[in-house]
Design a protein around this motif. Structure first.
Motif, PDB file in Angstrom:
ATOM      1  N   ALA A  74       8.724 -17.423   3.837  1.00 54.38           N
ATOM      2  CA  ALA A  74       9.864 -17.317   2.924  1.00 54.38           C
ATOM      3  C   ALA A  74      10.073 -15.864   2.505  1.00 54.38           C
ATOM      4  CB  ALA A  74       9.634 -18.199   1.704  1.00 54.38           C
ATOM      5  N   ARG A  75       8.984 -15.193   2.182  1.00 53.95           N
ATOM      6  CA  ARG A  75       9.078 -13.795   1.748  1.00 53.95           C
ATOM      7  C   ARG A  75       9.641 -12.922   2.866  1.00 53.95           C
ATOM      8  NH1 ARG A  75       3.666 -12.215   0.248  1.00 53.95           N
ATOM      9  NH2 ARG A  75       3.348 -12.121   2.481  1.00 53.95           N
ATOM     10  N   GLU A  76       9.122 -13.108   4.063  1.00 53.89           N
ATOM     11  CA  GLU A  76       9.599 -12.285   5.180  1.00 53.89           C
ATOM     12  C   GLU A  76      11.040 -12.625   5.554  1.00 53.89           C
ATOM     13  OE1 GLU A  76       8.163  -9.568   6.157  1.00 53.89           O
ATOM     14  OE2 GLU A  76       6.526 -10.052   4.795  1.00 53.89           O
ATOM     15  N   GLY A  77      11.376 -13.900   5.462  1.00 51.67           N
ATOM     16  CA  GLY A  77      12.769 -14.284   5.735  1.00 51.67           C
ATOM     17  C   GLY A  77      13.724 -13.646   4.741  1.00 51.67           C
ATOM     18  N   TYR A  78      13.327 -13.614   3.491  1.00 52.05           N
ATOM     19  CA  TYR A  78      14.136 -13.014   2.434  1.00 52.05           C
ATOM     20  C   TYR A  78      14.175 -11.494   2.565  1.00 52.05           C
ATOM     21  CZ  TYR A  78      15.493 -11.635  -2.305  1.00 52.05           C
ATOM     22  OH  TYR A  78      16.109 -11.065  -3.376  1.00 52.05           O
ATOM     23  N   ARG A  90       7.824  -7.968  11.646  1.00 50.09           N
ATOM     24  CA  ARG A  90       6.832  -8.410  12.648  1.00 50.09           C
ATOM     25  C   ARG A  90       5.429  -7.932  12.269  1.00 50.09           C
ATOM     26  NH1 ARG A  90      10.758  -7.342  16.495  1.00 50.09           N
ATOM     27  NH2 ARG A  90       9.858  -5.319  16.941  1.00 50.09           N
ATOM     28  N   ALA A  91       5.327  -6.685  11.804  1.00 44.72           N
ATOM     29  CA  ALA A  91       4.022  -6.135  11.413  1.00 44.72           C
ATOM     30  C   ALA A  91       3.471  -6.876  10.186  1.00 44.72           C
ATOM     31  CB  ALA A  91       4.139  -4.636  11.129  1.00 44.72           C
ATOM     32  N   ASP A  92       4.352  -7.195   9.237  1.00 49.61           N
ATOM     33  CA  ASP A  92       3.918  -7.975   8.072  1.00 49.61           C
ATOM     34  C   ASP A  92       3.417  -9.351   8.503  1.00 49.61           C
ATOM     35  OD1 ASP A  92       4.562  -5.937   6.325  1.00 49.61           O
ATOM     36  OD2 ASP A  92       6.423  -6.859   5.606  1.00 49.61           O
ATOM     37  N   GLN A  93       4.158  -9.999   9.402  1.00 45.08           N
ATOM     38  CA  GLN A  93       3.759 -11.338   9.860  1.00 45.08           C
ATOM     39  C   GLN A  93       2.440 -11.284  10.640  1.00 45.08           C
ATOM     40  OE1 GLN A  93       4.692 -13.761   8.394  1.00 45.08           O
ATOM     41  NE2 GLN A  93       6.659 -14.617   9.011  1.00 45.08           N
ATOM     42  N   GLU A  94       2.235 -10.209  11.373  1.00 44.80           N
ATOM     43  CA  GLU A  94       0.957 -10.056  12.089  1.00 44.80           C
ATOM     44  C   GLU A  94      -0.196  -9.977  11.085  1.00 44.80           C
ATOM     45  OE1 GLU A  94      -1.366  -6.466  14.159  1.00 44.80           O
ATOM     46  OE2 GLU A  94       0.588  -6.886  15.082  1.00 44.80           O
ATOM     47  N   ALA A  95       0.008  -9.196  10.016  1.00 43.37           N
ATOM     48  CA  ALA A  95      -1.020  -9.084   8.975  1.00 43.37           C
ATOM     49  C   ALA A  95      -1.214 -10.427   8.264  1.00 43.37           C
ATOM     50  CB  ALA A  95      -0.641  -7.996   7.968  1.00 43.37           C
ATOM     51  N   SER A 118      15.308  -5.669   2.684  1.00 43.50           N
ATOM     52  CA  SER A 118      14.457  -4.497   2.468  1.00 43.50           C
ATOM     53  C   SER A 118      14.924  -3.261   3.211  1.00 43.50           C
ATOM     54  CB  SER A 118      13.010  -4.807   2.879  1.00 43.50           C
ATOM     55  OG  SER A 118      12.916  -4.901   4.286  1.00 43.50           O
ATOM     56  N   GLY A 119      15.637  -3.460   4.275  1.00 46.30           N
ATOM     57  CA  GLY A 119      16.071  -2.321   5.062  1.00 46.30           C
ATOM     58  C   GLY A 119      14.974  -1.764   5.943  1.00 46.30           C
ATOM     59  N   GLN A 120      13.804  -2.408   5.933  1.00 49.12           N
ATOM     60  CA  GLN A 120      12.688  -1.933   6.748  1.00 49.12           C
ATOM     61  C   GLN A 120      12.863  -2.320   8.211  1.00 49.12           C
ATOM     62  OE1 GLN A 120      10.201   0.029   5.537  1.00 49.12           O
ATOM     63  NE2 GLN A 120      11.320  -0.003   3.606  1.00 49.12           N
ATOM     64  N   GLY A 121      13.644  -3.321   8.478  1.00 45.70           N
ATOM     65  CA  GLY A 121      13.915  -3.700   9.858  1.00 45.70           C
ATOM     66  C   GLY A 121      12.965  -4.760  10.393  1.00 45.70           C
ATOM     67  N   GLU A 122      13.300  -5.183  11.604  1.00 42.55           N
ATOM     68  CA  GLU A 122      12.546  -6.261  12.236  1.00 42.55           C
ATOM     69  C   GLU A 122      11.125  -5.847  12.609  1.00 42.55           C
ATOM     70  OE1 GLU A 122      13.165  -9.418  15.826  1.00 42.55           O
ATOM     71  OE2 GLU A 122      14.871  -8.789  14.597  1.00 42.55           O
TER      72      GLU A 122
END
Length: 160
Positions: A116-120, A133-138, A125-129
């Motif tokens: 949910a957090r990453e989807g939002y 992906r890096a957040d989801q990997e962590a 955030s403007g950080q991009g995909e």
């Protein structure tokens, strides 16, 4: 005249046999009823026990989920408090790791909250995909039991 005592004997034997069969039938009938009641009681006990077990499991999972959500919040709070540059992946991994250690409910909560957090954030955030992906990997690393320190930035205070 001899026929009368014979008839009386036959009648007596028939009545006795009939009485014997009726009493046996009642015994069997009572025995069958008792057995049916015992079987019904046993099945009811089994069903109630199974329902109680499932309820305990569901409550346990819900408790784990709530505790896991608390772990995710603690990691988020620590990330905001530390305000440490390039530490977000560490806190992602740590929150997911701590939550998953609670059990299936905690793991589930970590996955739902992370997704949910990453989807939002991916749209805002403007950080991009690539950052998502890096957040989801962590997130997955921590959720799967990986050591969150893999993502720990140098110099981050030990209290985190």
């Amino acid at each position: 005249m001899r026929l009368l005592p014979f008839a009386a004997c036959v009648a007596l034997v028939c009545a006795s046999a009939d009485a014997w069969f009726i009493s046996r039938s009642r015994e069997r009938s009572q025995s069958s009823v008792k057995e049916a009641v015992r079987t019904a009681v046993d099945k009811t006990k089994e069903a109630v026990g199974s329902a109680v077990d499932r309820t305990r499991e569901a409550v346990g999972t819900a408790v784990e989920a709530a505790q896991g959500a608390g772990d995710m919040y603690s990691a988020y709070r620590d990330m905001r408090e530390s305000n440490w540059r390039n530490a977000d992946k560490y806190f992602h991994a740590r929150g997911n790791y701590d939550a998953a250690q609670r059990g299936a409910g905690g793991r589930w909560a970590a996955e739902v909250i992370s997704n949910a957090r990453e989807g939002y954030q991916s749209g805002l955030s403007g950080q991009g995909e690539a950052d998502t992906r890096a957040d989801q990997e962590a997130n997955e690393w921590g959720r799967n039991g990986g050591d969150p320190n893999r993502y720990r930035p140098e110099g981050l205070p030990d209290r985190y």
